[in-house]
Motif scaffolding. Structure first.
Motif, PDB file in Angstrom:
ATOM      1  N   ASP A 279       0.798  -1.221   0.000  1.00  0.00           N
ATOM      2  CA  ASP A 279       0.000   0.000   0.000  1.00  0.00           C
ATOM      3  C   ASP A 279       0.832   1.273   0.000  1.00  0.00           C
ATOM      4  O   ASP A 279       0.293   2.363  -0.177  1.00  0.00           O
ATOM      5  N   ARG A 287       1.284   0.453  -9.220  1.00  0.00           N
ATOM      6  CA  ARG A 287       0.228  -0.370  -8.644  1.00  0.00           C
ATOM      7  C   ARG A 287      -1.102  -0.249  -9.390  1.00  0.00           C
ATOM      8  O   ARG A 287      -1.825  -1.211  -9.572  1.00  0.00           O
ATOM      9  N   TYR A 288      -1.448   0.937  -9.836  1.00  0.00           N
ATOM     10  CA  TYR A 288      -2.773   1.134 -10.431  1.00  0.00           C
ATOM     11  C   TYR A 288      -2.728   1.129 -11.952  1.00  0.00           C
ATOM     12  O   TYR A 288      -3.649   1.597 -12.603  1.00  0.00           O
ATOM     13  N   LEU A 291      -5.863  -0.195 -13.862  1.00  0.00           N
ATOM     14  CA  LEU A 291      -7.002   0.720 -13.784  1.00  0.00           C
ATOM     15  C   LEU A 291      -6.801   1.918 -14.693  1.00  0.00           C
ATOM     16  O   LEU A 291      -7.715   2.365 -15.381  1.00  0.00           O
ATOM     17  N   LYS A 292      -5.560   2.423 -14.706  1.00  0.00           N
ATOM     18  CA  LYS A 292      -5.285   3.602 -15.519  1.00  0.00           C
ATOM     19  C   LYS A 292      -5.358   3.262 -17.002  1.00  0.00           C
ATOM     20  O   LYS A 292      -5.819   4.068 -17.809  1.00  0.00           O
ATOM     21  N   ALA A 488      -4.915   3.652   0.070  1.00  0.00           N
ATOM     22  CA  ALA A 488      -4.919   2.772  -1.101  1.00  0.00           C
ATOM     23  C   ALA A 488      -6.353   2.447  -1.521  1.00  0.00           C
ATOM     24  O   ALA A 488      -6.675   2.445  -2.721  1.00  0.00           O
ATOM     25  N   GLU A 489      -7.231   2.198  -0.545  1.00  0.00           N
ATOM     26  CA  GLU A 489      -8.639   1.917  -0.877  1.00  0.00           C
ATOM     27  C   GLU A 489      -9.279   3.102  -1.577  1.00  0.00           C
ATOM     28  O   GLU A 489      -9.983   2.948  -2.571  1.00  0.00           O
ATOM     29  N   GLU A 492      -8.067   3.591  -5.074  1.00  0.00           N
ATOM     30  CA  GLU A 492      -8.637   2.582  -5.957  1.00  0.00           C
ATOM     31  C   GLU A 492     -10.070   2.956  -6.354  1.00  0.00           C
ATOM     32  O   GLU A 492     -10.452   2.849  -7.527  1.00  0.00           O
ATOM     33  N   LEU A 495      -9.919   5.814  -8.909  1.00  0.00           N
ATOM     34  CA  LEU A 495      -9.486   5.433 -10.257  1.00  0.00           C
ATOM     35  C   LEU A 495     -10.527   4.565 -10.955  1.00  0.00           C
ATOM     36  O   LEU A 495     -10.727   4.689 -12.167  1.00  0.00           O
ATOM     37  N   SER A 496     -11.226   3.698 -10.203  1.00  0.00           N
ATOM     38  CA  SER A 496     -12.281   2.914 -10.848  1.00  0.00           C
ATOM     39  C   SER A 496     -13.390   3.831 -11.338  1.00  0.00           C
ATOM     40  O   SER A 496     -13.931   3.643 -12.429  1.00  0.00           O
ATOM     41  N   GLN A 517       1.554   7.597  -8.811  1.00  0.00           N
ATOM     42  CA  GLN A 517       0.640   6.465  -8.950  1.00  0.00           C
ATOM     43  C   GLN A 517      -0.606   6.812  -9.740  1.00  0.00           C
ATOM     44  O   GLN A 517      -1.131   5.981 -10.459  1.00  0.00           O
ATOM     45  N   LEU A 518      -1.135   8.028  -9.572  1.00  0.00           N
ATOM     46  CA  LEU A 518      -2.465   8.216 -10.148  1.00  0.00           C
ATOM     47  C   LEU A 518      -2.647   9.343 -11.146  1.00  0.00           C
ATOM     48  O   LEU A 518      -3.709   9.446 -11.746  1.00  0.00           O
TER      49      LEU A 518
END
Lengths: 583, 333
Positions: A279, A287-288, A291-292, A488-489, A492, A495-496, A517-518
């Motif tokens: 995390d 990590r993402y 999703l990205k 982290a949650e 997520e 991004l979803s 990360q995002l």
């Protein structure tokens, strides 16, 4: 065998130090065993035990409520009166918990120093720094009774901890100094008597990233120069890995794992430590990625090429003490639909003023702002309402941004009521849909914020922003008040939602690891100006500005600085462990 | 900083002067529209036995035959020069009459305040550091107890025990040191309760602050923590309460002076009300207003000295960046 080995999971590990044979001759500096702390019937620390040798460093890692600060305070005997501590805490072989207050007091501040979490609240606000420093100096048995000599000693320490103008600091009140300066003062006061042990309780979590790095460097330097043992309490695994010889991982008051940093870090044995490692943004830049990628495909399909936010030449000045201060200076950026743009900078860089201008809470002196096709005219309510339908804000601190007397249902429904959208049934439907999209159960509808965790509160805040189905959401440090795993949650969820709904985010943060990360694009702000912008990958790989490089260097790498103290670790082994964690 | 403080003090002083003048005018108007004409009630009262010539000369001297506004104007201008006129009853200068009784009342009020502050600090210290088994809880009940007993009851008990039984002071010498002390105790106890309540609440709050724990982590003992760290930040609201209580002290002194047989401002008020001696009444009410204003002015001037964060001239305009970004607490463990 060292006692800590009974606490680590049942597989063998190399002896922790070549000096161990020598050190068993003397009792360890700090020996905690079977420590339990309870508030009434609620036990918050259960059977904690670890050892810290002289001159070494140990990190207690865990989330909020893991009991890490409670352990620190039990050692310092600073627990509130209603807390009961039992078990053993031995300092240089002497039992501390059962010692009468009168006999323990000489240890405090002389043999054991304390560096608190939030420097802004750790000094008496109505007394000068100097008065408090002299008071601390007067408690040393250095034989110095001369006030001038004491003051010289204090000024000397202030200079040592990197305060440029010791005399000015000495004469100031706490509210006149920045958080970083105050933390230096507090560290200075803690090391003034050259204690054998320094307990640092999240010493940098209230500070900016670059300052965080400097404070941690200072602690490391002092530790080496003065041969002080460090007990570091932190929620950030990357910081712990970088600064400590040994790690103790805590969850719900129980020790999950304990051992040498390199070992725990390379191959976390407990599921919890693995999750914690996964995390931490600094350790998991990609990590993402899935999703990205999904969001990118969605963008390509809908061909939403136009820009959702266009800011050009925006300038805002404030009058402070009769002088004009330019908070935002000729700022321009564009955010393409369905992407995330990050605004990065330290406190006072103009990030927050930029947001306030976007939201129409302040009126720009110059420049133009267009959001989802609407020209922003601050002060004109009808035009602002049109903008606000498309632009929603998720505030930094979910503990203060939700009205505590409102139910979740009412909080999330409020924007619909304000804009008079739909009939009663339709509103209820949309509230439920918004909650479902942030993965909150409908059971929470009748709860009030007080009965929710930090992560749940922030999801309510996101649901509240989503319920109007806006195009753009401004995220003002949405996770800085939350633990890494909760962070982290939330990331997520965000991004979803972006991948599903094609939302455009303006993400304001000082956490560059999280930005990596995002976000797709980034603007680095300093002193109200954008000094560098572009795609995240490019900026992170090849920063042009020295300031950006400083910011990037402040991301804890997780690599231990104590290379001499830790046996060599083969790089492939470590990399393999990381891959395993990510898989 | 010093310059800013002086200009702040100057402004507050000017405001105070205006308030005192307004209070004077207000009292004058209230007294003049009250039912009952001093001329008929006092001068023509057969009990007082003034002859018609005397009445005419007093009316002329006091200017009672002139229109109210003219009276106000002359009264106000002589007030500004420090002349409070003559008593209707005794024809003595009101200034002299007040000067006679003021020292006694001021001594009583300041002693009472000293008693109140000492008691309040002692109780507050006890509630912070007295071990639970030694009656910390009991001590926390003291303020409510003190508040619920009227000062004249305390006064009577004190006179009975220390005056008559123990013979520490003689009731016929109300200005002796012991008599003054016990009068001050009677007057101060209810006030101490109010101060103690605010002080305890604030000390509880300050003691929970992080800086108190950090100061203790530097090895500070209880007494040093209390007096050097906790008292000063707890004092701000206490100053407000003390300023408000001072006015109450003056009011209550009327009763206490009666109980202890002291000749003070309270008894002067009583006499002037009973005899409708308007110039005296006007002067005493204005004096009370002035004391109130001055004590509150003092409180205002003390705030910035107690707390450096108090802004001197109105609410300072904070830059919004600062205001928002400092509101971010770290994740508490």
């Amino acid at each position: 065998m060292a006692p800590q080995d009974r606490l680590i999971p049942a597989f063998s590990r190399a002896p922790s130090s070549p000096l161990q044979g020598y050190q068993t001759a003397r009792p360890p500096l700090l020996d905690v065993a079977d420590l339990c702390v309870a508030y009434g019937r609620r036990e918050v620390v259960s059977n904690a035990g670890f050892r810290l040798e002289r001159g070494r460093s140990l990190a207690l890692i865990g989330e909020s409520g893991s009991g890490k600060s409670t352990i620190a305070r039990a050692i310092l005997r600073l627990l509130p009166a209603e807390a009961r501590a039992s078990g053993h805490v031995a300092f240089e072989g002497q039992e501390v918990l059962s010692l009468p207050e009168r006999r323990f007091r000489p240890l405090r501040g002389r043999a054991i120093g304390f560096v608190p979490q939030d420097p802004g609240h750790a000094l008496n606000p109505v007394r000068t720094i100097g008065a408090q420093a002299l008071e601390a100096a007067a408690r040393l048995d250095s034989g110095v009774h001369d006030k001038a000599a004491r003051k010289a000693h204090v000024l000397d320490i202030f200079a040592q901890v990197g305060l440029d103008q010791p005399q000015r600091v000495f004469d100031s009140y706490p509210h006149q100094l920045s958080g970083g300066m105050l933390q230096r003062v507090l560290i200075g006061l803690a090391v003034l008597p050259r204690p054998a042990l320094l307990v640092a309780d999240e010493p940098t979590s209230a500070l900016d990233v670059t300052i965080q790095k400097r404070i941690l460097d200072l602690l490391s330097r002092l530790r080496e120069d003065l041969d002080i043992a460090l007990l570091l309490i932190t929620h950030d695994l990357a910081i712990a890995a970088e600064r400590a010889d040994r790690l103790v991982v805590l969850k719900d008051g129980r020790i999950q794992e304990e051992g040498r940093t390199a070992a725990v870090f390379a191959a976390p044995a407990s599921a919890y430590a693995r999750k914690l490692q996964g995390d931490v943004p600094a350790l998991n830049p990609d990590r993402y990625r899935p999703l990205k990628d999904r969001a990118a495909r969605q963008r390509a399909e809908t061909a939403a090429g136009h820009d959702k936010i266009i800011v050009s030449g925006m300038t805002k000045r404030f009058l402070v003490d009769g002088r004009s201060l330019t908070a935002v200076d000729d700022v321009s950026f564009k955010v393409a639909a369905g992407t995330t743009h990050a605004l990065v900078g330290e406190s006072g860089s103009g990030k927050t003023t930029t947001i306030r201008l976007l939201l129409g809470l302040e009126q720009a002196d110059e420049g133009e702002i267009t959001i989802a096709g609407h020209r922003l005219r601050a002060g004109d309510r009808t035009s602002m309402r049109a903008v606000w339908r498309q632009l929603q804000l998720v505030y930094q601190n979910p503990f203060t941004s939700l009205d505590p007397s409102w139910t979740v249902e009412r909080l999330v429904r409020e924007p619909l009521d304000r804009f008079g959208i739909g009939e009663r049934a339709e509103r209820d439907e949309r509230v439920r849909a918004a909650l479902a999209s942030v993965r909150l159960s409908e059971d929470l509808l009748s709860r009030r914020p007080g009965a929710l965790s930090g992560g749940q509160r922030q999801r309510v805040a996101i649901a509240r922003a989503l319920v109007l189905k806006p195009d753009v959401i401004v995220l003002d440090e949405p996770t800085s008040a939350l633990d890494v795993s909760v962070q982290a949650e939330i990331v997520e969820v965000l991004l979803s939602l972006q991948a599903e709904l094609g939302l455009t985010y303006l993400f304001v943060s000082h956490d560059l690891a999280l930005v990596r990360q995002l976000a797709e694009t980034v603007s680095v702000m300093r002193h109200g100006r954008i000094i560098e912008d572009g795609r995240v990958a490019e900026i992170f790989d090849q920063p042009r500005e020295a300031y950006t490089r400083t910011l990037l260097a402040s991301i804890p790498s997780g690599a231990s600085r104590n290379a001499l103290l830790t046996p060599l670790e083969t790089e492939p082994g470590r990399a393999a462990a990381r891959v395993e964690v990510l898989a | 900083m010093r310059h800013a403080y002086l200009s702040f003090a100057g402004k507050r002083l000017a405001q105070a002067a205006v308030v005192i003048l307004l209070a004077y005018v207000f009292t004058f108007i209230v007294v003049s529209i009250l039912p009952g004409d001093p001329v008929t009630n006092v001068l023509r009262n057969p009990q007082n036995g003034f002859s018609e010539e005397e009445i005419q000369s007093i009316i002329a001297a006091q200017g009672l035959d002139r229109p109210v506004l003219v009276q106000l104007w002359s009264s106000l201008s002589s007030f500004l020069t420090g002349d409070l006129g003559l008593s209707l009853r005794s024809s003595r200068p009101v200034t002299t009459m007040i000067a006679e009784v003021l020292p006694s009342t001021l001594t009583l009020a300041t002693s009472a305040l000293t008693v109140a502050l000492t008691l309040a600090v002692l109780i507050a210290y006890g509630t912070q550091f007295l071990p639970k088994r030694w009656g910390q809880g009991l001590l926390r009940g003291f303020p409510s107890l003190f508040l619920s007993v009227p000062s004249f009851v305390i006064g009577l008990v004190l006179i009975h025990v220390f005056g008559f039984k123990l013979g520490l002071f003689r009731v016929i010498e109300p200005d002796s040191a012991w008599a003054t002390f016990f009068a001050a105790v009677a007057l101060g106890i209810p006030v101490s309760a109010r101060i103690a309540e605010v002080l305890i609440a604030n000390l509880d709050q300050e003691a929970r602050q992080e800086y108190a724990a950090v100061a203790r982590s530097r090895g500070l003992g209880q007494a040093a923590l209390f007096f050097r760290h906790l008292v000063k930040p707890s004092l701000l609201p206490v100053v407000t309460v003390v300023a408000l209580s001072f006015g109450e002290l003056l009011g209550d002194s009327l009763i206490t002076e009666a109980v202890f047989g002291r000749n003070g401002v309270g008894s002067l008020v009583q006499r002037s009300v009973a005899t409708q001696d308007l110039p005296v009444l006007q002067a005493v009410v204005s004096l009370a207003a002035a004391v109130f204003v001055l004590v509150n002015l003092l409180a205002d001037l003390v705030y910035p000295l107690l707390d450096p964060r108090v802004t001197l001239i109105g609410p300072a305009r904070q830059s919004p960046t600062k205001a928002v970004e400092t509101a971010a607490p770290g994740a508490a463990a």
